[in-house]
Design an enzyme around this catalytic site. Structure first.
Site, PDB file in Angstrom:
ATOM      1  N   PRO A  19       9.989  58.596  31.058  1.00  0.00           N
ATOM      2  CA  PRO A  19       9.649  57.865  32.273  1.00  0.00           C
ATOM      3  C   PRO A  19      10.375  56.527  32.428  1.00  0.00           C
ATOM      4  CG  PRO A  19       7.848  57.787  30.694  1.00  0.00           C
ATOM      5  CD  PRO A  19       8.838  58.793  30.176  1.00  0.00           C
ATOM      6  N   ASN A  20      10.727  56.279  33.669  1.00  0.00           N
ATOM      7  CA  ASN A  20      11.367  55.033  34.121  1.00  0.00           C
ATOM      8  C   ASN A  20      12.836  54.920  33.729  1.00  0.00           C
ATOM      9  OD1 ASN A  20       8.975  53.872  35.382  1.00  0.00           O
ATOM     10  ND2 ASN A  20       8.185  53.742  33.293  1.00  0.00           N
ATOM     11  N   ARG A  45      16.143  48.432  36.448  1.00  0.00           N
ATOM     12  CA  ARG A  45      14.890  47.876  35.942  1.00  0.00           C
ATOM     13  C   ARG A  45      15.180  46.979  34.743  1.00  0.00           C
ATOM     14  NH1 ARG A  45      10.718  50.712  31.746  1.00  0.00           N
ATOM     15  NH2 ARG A  45      12.411  51.822  30.773  1.00  0.00           N
ATOM     16  N   TYR A  75      17.309  46.296  29.314  1.00  0.00           N
ATOM     17  CA  TYR A  75      17.901  47.638  29.203  1.00  0.00           C
ATOM     18  C   TYR A  75      19.373  47.710  29.626  1.00  0.00           C
ATOM     19  CZ  TYR A  75      12.993  48.906  28.671  1.00  0.00           C
ATOM     20  OH  TYR A  75      11.698  48.999  28.215  1.00  0.00           O
ATOM     21  N   ASN A 127      14.713  59.866  24.133  1.00  0.00           N
ATOM     22  CA  ASN A 127      14.129  58.555  24.385  1.00  0.00           C
ATOM     23  C   ASN A 127      12.892  58.823  25.240  1.00  0.00           C
ATOM     24  OD1 ASN A 127      13.284  56.068  25.170  1.00  0.00           O
ATOM     25  ND2 ASN A 127      15.313  55.315  25.780  1.00  0.00           N
ATOM     26  N   ALA A 133       7.862  55.114  27.510  1.00  0.00           N
ATOM     27  CA  ALA A 133       6.515  54.681  27.110  1.00  0.00           C
ATOM     28  C   ALA A 133       5.693  55.797  26.475  1.00  0.00           C
ATOM     29  CB  ALA A 133       5.785  54.108  28.324  1.00  0.00           C
ATOM     30  N   GLU A 182      15.329  60.029  17.619  1.00  0.00           N
ATOM     31  CA  GLU A 182      14.629  59.192  18.613  1.00  0.00           C
ATOM     32  C   GLU A 182      15.492  57.968  18.918  1.00  0.00           C
ATOM     33  OE1 GLU A 182      10.811  58.072  17.044  1.00  0.00           O
ATOM     34  OE2 GLU A 182      10.471  56.545  18.583  1.00  0.00           O
ATOM     35  N   HIS A 223      15.777  54.315  21.222  1.00  0.00           N
ATOM     36  CA  HIS A 223      15.255  53.280  22.127  1.00  0.00           C
ATOM     37  C   HIS A 223      16.376  52.294  22.402  1.00  0.00           C
ATOM     38  CE1 HIS A 223      11.323  54.884  21.718  1.00  0.00           C
ATOM     39  NE2 HIS A 223      11.505  54.924  20.421  1.00  0.00           N
ATOM     40  N   ARG A 276       9.333  43.476  20.370  1.00  0.00           N
ATOM     41  CA  ARG A 276       8.599  43.377  21.626  1.00  0.00           C
ATOM     42  C   ARG A 276       7.083  43.434  21.383  1.00  0.00           C
ATOM     43  NH1 ARG A 276      11.249  47.397  25.798  1.00  0.00           N
ATOM     44  NH2 ARG A 276      10.072  46.071  27.242  1.00  0.00           N
TER      45      ARG A 276
HETATM   46  C1  DQA Z   1      12.161  52.282  25.546  1.00  0.00           C
HETATM   47  C2  DQA Z   1      11.115  51.371  24.904  1.00  0.00           C
HETATM   48  C3  DQA Z   1       9.731  51.736  25.403  1.00  0.00           C
HETATM   49  O1  DQA Z   1       8.762  50.888  24.799  1.00  0.00           O
HETATM   50  C4  DQA Z   1       9.648  51.567  26.912  1.00  0.00           C
HETATM   51  O2  DQA Z   1       8.382  51.956  27.375  1.00  0.00           O
HETATM   52  C5  DQA Z   1      10.732  52.268  27.623  1.00  0.00           C
HETATM   53  C6  DQA Z   1      12.073  52.296  27.055  1.00  0.00           C
HETATM   54  C7  DQA Z   1      13.602  51.835  25.174  1.00  0.00           C
HETATM   55  O3  DQA Z   1      14.514  52.623  25.419  1.00  0.00           O
HETATM   56  O4  DQA Z   1      13.805  50.719  24.693  1.00  0.00           O
HETATM   57  O5  DQA Z   1      10.542  52.781  28.724  1.00  0.00           O
HETATM   58  O6  DQA Z   1      11.988  53.590  25.045  1.00  0.00           O
END
Ligand code: DQA
Length: 146
Positions: free
Chosen positions: A11-12, A19, A24, A75, A78, A99, A101, A108
């Site tokens: 998501p996102n 964003r 990011y 990835n 959240a 995985e 990020h 954070r």
């Molecule tokens: C994320 C880190 C997560 O905590 C966050 O909710 C994201 C992106 C990252 O790529 O740093 O959406 O996975």
């Protein structure tokens, strides 16, 4: 034909580049996927790049990877910190899981310090920006060749 590596974004991440660019970066998801495709070609890997804001869709793709995928780079956004269901789906997948990020989640908020997915992943990359996806693909090449 060799099976593809599933490159899954949660998501996102469709908003990458727009964003919180201070967290990011400014590259879009399309930019990142294009770089990953180029590296995959160089490494002799096939990629299937997918993104969804829906937990169930991500789970369905992980199920699809059980038959069709050689490995998963994910990835989970959240869902990393909340989804036992994604962990369960990954536990039903036999190949390597990495995985990624983009941000350093450990620098954070404390709710980002725990990852369900890390209980399954062979490796975790955090805080390398979008370059983390490329590093994960290089590692994936080693894992699928082993
Ligand atoms: C994320 C880190 C997560 O905590 C966050 O909710 C994201 C992106 C990252 O790529 O740093 O959406 O996975």
């Amino acid at each position: 034909m060799t099976k593809p590596i599933y490159l899954l974004n949660g998501p996102n991440l469709n908003l990458l580049g727009k964003r919180q660019p201070e967290v990011y970066g400014r590259e879009t998801l399309a930019d990142v996927q294009a770089k990953c495709e180029a590296l995959a070609t160089e490494l002799g890997l096939t990629l299937r790049c997918l993104q969804s804001n829906w937990e169930g869709q991500i789970i369905d793709w992980i199920h699809q990877a059980r038959d069709e995928g050689a490995g998963i780079v994910i990835n989970p956004g959240a869902f990393t910190h909340t989804s036992v269901a994604i962990l369960d789906a990954l536990n039903a997948f036999d190949g390597p899981v990495l995985e990624v990020h983009i941000s350093n989640v450990h620098k954070r908020e404390s709710f980002r310090h725990h990852s369900y997915v890390s209980l399954r992943a062979e490796g975790v990359i955090a805080g390398f920006g979008t370059e983390g996806y490329l590093l994960a693909l290089r590692r994936m090449k080693t894992l699928v060749a082993a």
